[in-house]
Design a protein around this motif. Structure first.
Motif, short mmCIF file in Angstrom:
data_model
loop_
_atom_site.label_atom_id
_atom_site.label_comp_id
_atom_site.label_asym_id
_atom_site.label_seq_id
_atom_site.Cartn_x
_atom_site.Cartn_y
_atom_site.Cartn_z
N LEU A 35 -42.36 59.64 -10.28
CA LEU A 35 -42.69 60.29 -11.55
C LEU A 35 -41.49 60.30 -12.48
O LEU A 35 -40.35 60.32 -12.03
CB LEU A 35 -43.14 61.74 -11.30
CG LEU A 35 -44.33 61.94 -10.38
CD1 LEU A 35 -44.54 63.41 -10.10
CD2 LEU A 35 -45.57 61.31 -10.98
N GLU A 36 -41.77 60.30 -13.76
CA GLU A 36 -40.70 60.42 -14.75
C GLU A 36 -40.56 61.88 -15.17
O GLU A 36 -41.53 62.63 -15.17
CB GLU A 36 -41.03 59.57 -15.98
CG GLU A 36 -41.05 58.09 -15.70
CD GLU A 36 -41.38 57.27 -16.93
OE1 GLU A 36 -41.23 57.80 -18.05
OE2 GLU A 36 -41.77 56.11 -16.75
N GLN A 37 -39.35 62.27 -15.55
CA GLN A 37 -39.13 63.63 -16.03
C GLN A 37 -39.73 63.78 -17.41
O GLN A 37 -39.55 62.92 -18.27
CB GLN A 37 -37.64 63.96 -16.06
CG GLN A 37 -37.39 65.38 -16.52
CD GLN A 37 -35.92 65.78 -16.40
OE1 GLN A 37 -35.14 65.07 -15.79
NE2 GLN A 37 -35.57 66.90 -16.97
N LEU A 38 -40.44 64.87 -17.62
CA LEU A 38 -41.00 65.15 -18.94
C LEU A 38 -39.97 65.88 -19.77
O LEU A 38 -39.24 66.74 -19.27
CB LEU A 38 -42.25 66.02 -18.81
CG LEU A 38 -43.43 65.41 -18.05
CD1 LEU A 38 -44.53 66.45 -17.91
CD2 LEU A 38 -43.94 64.18 -18.76
N ASP A 39 -39.90 65.55 -21.05
CA ASP A 39 -38.99 66.26 -21.95
C ASP A 39 -39.52 67.63 -22.31
O ASP A 39 -38.77 68.56 -22.57
CB ASP A 39 -38.74 65.44 -23.21
CG ASP A 39 -37.94 64.18 -22.92
OD1 ASP A 39 -37.14 64.20 -21.95
OD2 ASP A 39 -38.12 63.20 -23.63
N THR A 40 -40.85 67.76 -22.33
CA THR A 40 -41.50 69.05 -22.63
C THR A 40 -42.60 69.28 -21.63
O THR A 40 -43.10 68.37 -20.98
CB THR A 40 -42.11 69.04 -24.04
OG1 THR A 40 -43.10 68.01 -24.11
CG2 THR A 40 -41.06 68.80 -25.11
N VAL A 41 -42.97 70.53 -21.50
CA VAL A 41 -44.06 70.90 -20.61
C VAL A 41 -45.38 70.70 -21.34
O VAL A 41 -45.54 71.21 -22.46
CB VAL A 41 -43.92 72.37 -20.15
CG1 VAL A 41 -45.09 72.77 -19.27
CG2 VAL A 41 -42.61 72.56 -19.42
N PRO A 42 -46.31 69.95 -20.75
CA PRO A 42 -47.60 69.74 -21.45
C PRO A 42 -48.37 71.05 -21.58
O PRO A 42 -48.28 71.92 -20.72
CB PRO A 42 -48.34 68.75 -20.56
CG PRO A 42 -47.58 68.66 -19.28
CD PRO A 42 -46.25 69.26 -19.50
N ALA A 43 -49.09 71.19 -22.67
CA ALA A 43 -49.86 72.40 -22.92
C ALA A 43 -51.15 72.42 -22.13
O ALA A 43 -51.64 71.47 -21.68
CB ALA A 43 -50.16 72.52 -24.40
#
Length: 61
Positions: free
Chosen positions: A53-61
């Motif tokens: 998995l890739e790191q997300l820059d923001t948390v999805p809503a």
């Protein structure tokens, strides 16, 4: 694929019989079991790498 929370709860109920465990208690129990067996916990970055998995820059809503 990592187990979903409901799957973790079902397993905890099956092995421990505690249907009222909170998320924190389930995580603490998992950490205890893993470390008692001599395994090392993965960091979030290590887990993402293992799962591809890739790191997300923001948390999805």
């Amino acid at each position: 694929m990592a187990p979903r929370r409901s799957e973790i709860r079902k397993r905890a109920e099956l092995f421990e019989g505690d249907i009222g465990a909170t998320d924190l208690e389930l995580v603490e129990r998992a950490v205890r079991i893993i470390t008692e067996r001599g395994y090392e916990l993965a960091t979030p970055a290590e887990a993402r790498d293992m799962l591809g998995l890739e790191q997300l820059d923001t948390v999805p809503a």
